[in-house]
Enzyme design. Structure first.
Site: not given
Ligand code: ADE
Length: 319
Positions: A130, A112, A33
């Site tokens: 997000d 987030y 993340e």
């Molecule tokens: N963008 C942010 N977190 C994500 C996730 N877990 N899988 C794919 N795209 C992401």
């Protein structure tokens, strides 16, 4: 039901990504993340793998030197993320906290990321908002305001399933990444096509509503290239506070809105609150301006803002 339909779609549509193992590891969720903020999935994958190879646990990462972490982070950009990552790994007593609230207290973890980790790694009912999620929800409800983070969060909380909250979080992001894309979304493939308000209005492209770009005023000034016989240039220091506080500048007339410039060489620059147009003009040294004399090859040793670099570049060339 919203969550059921979303999870059913996710089962067949989801990408196989290295942080999406069946058994959740909070370290993996957290690392992915943080890396995925401002960075694409394709870019992140090799970095994610390399980090786990080098530092298989969060304890190992905490024991690494910051320099080593920064070296491995090279190319991912936004290096404060790497510094916070290292700080966070060091500050963890033993394990990650499991609630959204406690996660938010850690370095580099905002609302987030806290909600994403709480739901994905710990299955908690937390709503992670997000950019992808804002886009999907803005279209689904035809939300009339730009960046409706609070509104989306409130609505999501009512949509969360009893179980599989982590899958729900990832599924919504996946829908945003694969189907409900910023430009020319694939509405034919969307499990919510018939319920999506923006789609029914035929206005998918008008959501999410964009932040109004405010019209900026323009200020004008004349900048003076004052050269000594040996080629040195007169610079002065700006007042310590305010715009470009404490940085160096070429002497200028006051920056004013209501005037026109002559026909000399001009540069443009945009600050947060105004555009700036500057005519660059040669002036012989009359002692009118006080400052220091700097040879062009020494300019690199001074804190010159971009706008002044532009002025000097044009001035040295044209005058
Ligand atoms: N963008 C942010 N977190 C994500 C996730 N877990 N899988 C794919 N795209 C992401």
């Amino acid at each position: 039901m919203f969550s059921e339909r979303l999870l059913t779609w996710y089962e067949t549509a989801q990408r196989d990504l290295p942080w999406r193992s069946k058994i959740k590891n909070p370290y993996h969720t957290w690392l992915s993340e943080i890396m995925l903020q401002q960075t694409t999935v394709a870019t992140v994958i090799p970095y994610f793998k390399k980090f786990l190879q080098k530092w298989p646990t969060v304890e190992a990462l905490g024991k690494a030197s910051l320099d080593d972490v920064l070296v491995e982070w090279q190319g991912l950009g936004y290096y404060s993320r790497a510094r916070n990552l290292h700080k966070c790994a060091q500050s963890l007593a033993k394990e990650f906290p499991t609630t959204e609230e406690d996660l938010t207290k850690l370095p580099g973890i905002g609302p987030y990321t806290a909600a994403a980790i709480a739901s994905i790694a710990f299955g908690q009912s937390a709503a992670a908002v997000d950019g992808n999620v804002i886009r999907v929800m803005s279209r689904y409800y035809a939300l009339p305001t730009p960046k409706p983070i609070g509104e989306v969060k409130n609505r999501l909380i009512t949509l969360l399933p009893q179980k599989r909250c982590g899958d729900f979080t990832e599924a919504l992001m996946e829908l945003g990444a694969l189907v409900c894309t910023p430009k020319t979304p694939f509405c034919q493939e969307c499990p919510f096509q018939r319920d999506c308000t923006a789609y029914r209005l035929g206005e998918v492209e008008n959501f999410p509503v964009k932040v109004q770009k405010q019209k900026l005023p323009t200020r004008y000034a004349t900048a003076f290239m004052i050269r000594r016989e040996d080629g040195a240039l007169l610079l002065r220091k700006r007042p310590p506070h305010g715009l470009l506080g404490g940085m160096m500048e070429v002497p200028t007339t006051p920056w004013e809105e209501n005037r026109k410039l002559g026909g000399g060489p001009t540069i443009r620059h945009t600050f947060t609150h105004f555009h700036f147009e500057v005519e660059v003009s040669a002036l012989s040294d009359t002692g009118l301006f006080e400052g220091i004399w700097v040879h062009p090859e020494e300019l690199k040793n001074y804190a010159l803002p971009t706008v002044m670099k532009k002025i000097i570049k044009v001035g040295l060339k044209a005058l």
